[in-house]
Design a protein around this motif. Structure first.
Motif, PDB file in Angstrom:
ATOM      1  N   UNK A 103      51.337  22.098 -22.112  1.00 34.37           N
ATOM      2  CA  UNK A 103      51.513  22.340 -23.548  1.00 34.37           C
ATOM      3  C   UNK A 103      51.447  23.828 -23.865  1.00 34.37           C
ATOM      4  N   UNK A 104      50.471  24.514 -23.261  1.00 33.74           N
ATOM      5  CA  UNK A 104      50.334  25.952 -23.498  1.00 33.74           C
ATOM      6  C   UNK A 104      51.537  26.702 -22.939  1.00 33.74           C
ATOM      7  N   UNK A 105      51.978  26.307 -21.742  1.00 33.10           N
ATOM      8  CA  UNK A 105      53.115  26.986 -21.118  1.00 33.10           C
ATOM      9  C   UNK A 105      54.377  26.861 -21.964  1.00 33.10           C
ATOM     10  N   UNK A 106      54.568  25.715 -22.578  1.00 37.71           N
ATOM     11  CA  UNK A 106      55.734  25.540 -23.443  1.00 37.71           C
ATOM     12  C   UNK A 106      55.610  26.363 -24.721  1.00 37.71           C
TER      13      UNK A 106
ATOM     14  N   UNK B  77      57.733  27.558 -13.649  1.00 39.02           N
ATOM     15  CA  UNK B  77      56.363  27.096 -13.830  1.00 39.02           C
ATOM     16  C   UNK B  77      56.322  25.848 -14.709  1.00 39.02           C
ATOM     17  N   UNK B  78      57.107  25.846 -15.779  1.00 39.16           N
ATOM     18  CA  UNK B  78      57.140  24.680 -16.675  1.00 39.16           C
ATOM     19  C   UNK B  78      57.693  23.458 -15.934  1.00 39.16           C
ATOM     20  N   UNK B  79      58.735  23.649 -15.130  1.00 31.05           N
ATOM     21  CA  UNK B  79      59.313  22.530 -14.367  1.00 31.05           C
ATOM     22  C   UNK B  79      58.296  21.977 -13.374  1.00 31.05           C
ATOM     23  N   UNK B  80      57.529  22.851 -12.734  1.00 36.75           N
ATOM     24  CA  UNK B  80      56.512  22.393 -11.782  1.00 36.75           C
ATOM     25  C   UNK B  80      55.447  21.561 -12.495  1.00 36.75           C
ATOM     26  N   UNK B  81      54.991  22.037 -13.644  1.00 31.52           N
ATOM     27  CA  UNK B  81      53.949  21.316 -14.381  1.00 31.52           C
ATOM     28  C   UNK B  81      54.474  19.983 -14.913  1.00 31.52           C
ATOM     29  N   UNK B  82      55.718  19.950 -15.362  1.00 30.19           N
ATOM     30  CA  UNK B  82      56.291  18.683 -15.830  1.00 30.19           C
ATOM     31  C   UNK B  82      56.339  17.655 -14.706  1.00 30.19           C
ATOM     32  N   UNK B  83      56.758  18.091 -13.521  1.00 31.58           N
ATOM     33  CA  UNK B  83      56.813  17.181 -12.377  1.00 31.58           C
ATOM     34  C   UNK B  83      55.420  16.696 -11.988  1.00 31.58           C
ATOM     35  N   UNK B  84      54.463  17.608 -11.946  1.00 31.36           N
ATOM     36  CA  UNK B  84      53.096  17.243 -11.575  1.00 31.36           C
ATOM     37  C   UNK B  84      52.485  16.275 -12.583  1.00 31.36           C
ATOM     38  N   UNK B  85      52.697  16.530 -13.874  1.00 32.03           N
ATOM     39  CA  UNK B  85      52.137  15.652 -14.911  1.00 32.03           C
ATOM     40  C   UNK B  85      52.788  14.270 -14.881  1.00 32.03           C
ATOM     41  N   UNK B  86      54.078  14.220 -14.615  1.00 30.58           N
ATOM     42  CA  UNK B  86      54.756  12.927 -14.543  1.00 30.58           C
ATOM     43  C   UNK B  86      54.229  12.099 -13.373  1.00 30.58           C
TER      44      UNK B  86
END
Length: 358
Positions: free
Chosen positions: A76-79, A87-96
């Motif tokens: 959320x902060x990164x967005x 970095x955002x793509x990595x976090x989205x994949x990890x959270x999913x």
């Protein structure tokens, strides 16, 4: 920075370069502060994906949940501050991935099938008293009508039974020929029996699918098709009974017919559930009622399919190999008792389980 043709420094380019450098530094600092937690979460998620959540200890499961919440906050902060896309793509994949581990049902295909067989299907059957009554009523009424009409006038047999299904077993055939179709040596070759079993399963499955899917039209087509199958059954029985072969053909039909005919009636019941949802939706809209009834209707269809697999094996193999009518009766009605016992007793909670549920 960029230098123009006239030798002056391009101020706009300097600002852009500075902004890119600031974004890169901010992303690097953001990653450095939190990367250790992301790596720990990644390791836990990877282990859970390979061995299930049961592979994790209590503390690891707790850390997994906490890490998932922290990763979501980081995303959320990164967005919000528009960090770099990688970095955002990595976090989205990890959270999913973490979401699926934390919230998705942790159940194998085998566990799902076992739950369906042990609880889902029996409970759906017990919730379907009225549709089951409709399905079996259609079959029984059809059988009685077919028997009565053909017993009084054998010519009705040609009206009800297609020629390809009769296959020379007609009211004009002799008693000896009809007896030979019940007890005769039909070539007990394993390849022929396997092919015959596959044909029977395909034929019966087509009928069941038609009966089930037509039920959505207010149940009438399903009822009529099941009734027609009963007519064929009654006509066949009347033909053999007129030649003094009633007991023999009853045993011949019982070995596979108890399971096969019950599957047809149950498929009609599944269709009836859909038809009743359209006809009598109650307080729900028809769309909501149809969605609600579809859960149990599909389970009834799966039950019918399972029973057809068993019936095809019995009809394609055991009926050809076993010639003794007593054994045919024992196997057929023994299977009937098995189905009744499973569907009546399966999935019932014990007293202790009900108290815990409360």
């Amino acid at each position: 920075m960029d230098i123009g043709i006239d030798g002056r420094i391009d101020a706009g380019a300097t600002v852009n370069v500075g902004a890119v450098q600031n974004d890169t530094l901010r992303s690097a600092r953001f990653r450095l502060e939190r990367e250790a937690h992301w790596r720990q979460l990644d390791q836990l998620v990877t282990r859970a994906e390979k061995g299930g959540a049961a592979a994790l200890g209590y503390d690891e499961v707790r850390n997994l949940a906490a890490g998932y919440r922290q990763a979501m906050n980081s995303l959320s902060v990164a967005r919000d501050i528009s960090l770099d896309r990688a970095l955002i793509a990595y976090l989205e994949s990890l959270c999913a991935r973490a979401y699926l581990v934390v919230y998705a049902p942790q159940e194998s295909l085998g566990g799902l099938a076992a739950r369906l067989l042990l609880r889902g299907i029996p409970q759906a059957v017990r919730r379907s008293a009225l549709p089951l009554f409709i399905g079996f009523l259609a079959l029984i009424l059809g059988a009685l009508a077919g028997y009565k009409l053909c017993q009084n006038d054998p010519s009705w047999f040609y009206t009800f039974v297609p020629p390809e299904l009769a296959d020379q077993r007609t009211p004009d055939a002799s008693a000896d020929y009809l007896r030979s179709t019940i007890y005769g040596d039909e070539g007990h070759d394993s390849d022929r029996l396997a092919a015959f079993s596959a044909f029977l399963f395909s034929h019966n499955t087509t009928i069941v699918i038609l009966i089930f899917t037509l039920g959505i039209f207010v149940s009438v087509p399903s009822f009529m098709l099941t009734f027609y199958n009963g007519l064929i059954l009654g006509a066949f029985f009347a033909m053999f009974a007129r030649k003094g072969l009633g007991y023999d053909v009853f045993a011949w039909l019982s070995i596979h017919g108890v399971t096969e005919l019950a599957a047809i009636a149950i498929a009609c019941s599944g269709g009836a559930r859909l038809g009743l949802a359209v006809l009598l939706p109650g307080a729900r809209t028809r769309k909501e009622a149809l969605r609600h009834q579809a859960h149990d209707a599909v389970k009834l269809a799966l039950l019918a399919a399972l029973m057809l697999v068993v019936a095809a094996f019995i009809e394609g193999f055991l009926r050809q190999l076993i010639q003794d009518p007593a054994w045919r009766l024992a196997i057929g009605w023994g299977m009937g008792l098995f189905w009744v016992g499973w569907l009546l007793l399966g999935g019932r909670q014990g007293k202790a389980s009900r108290e815990v549920a409360r």
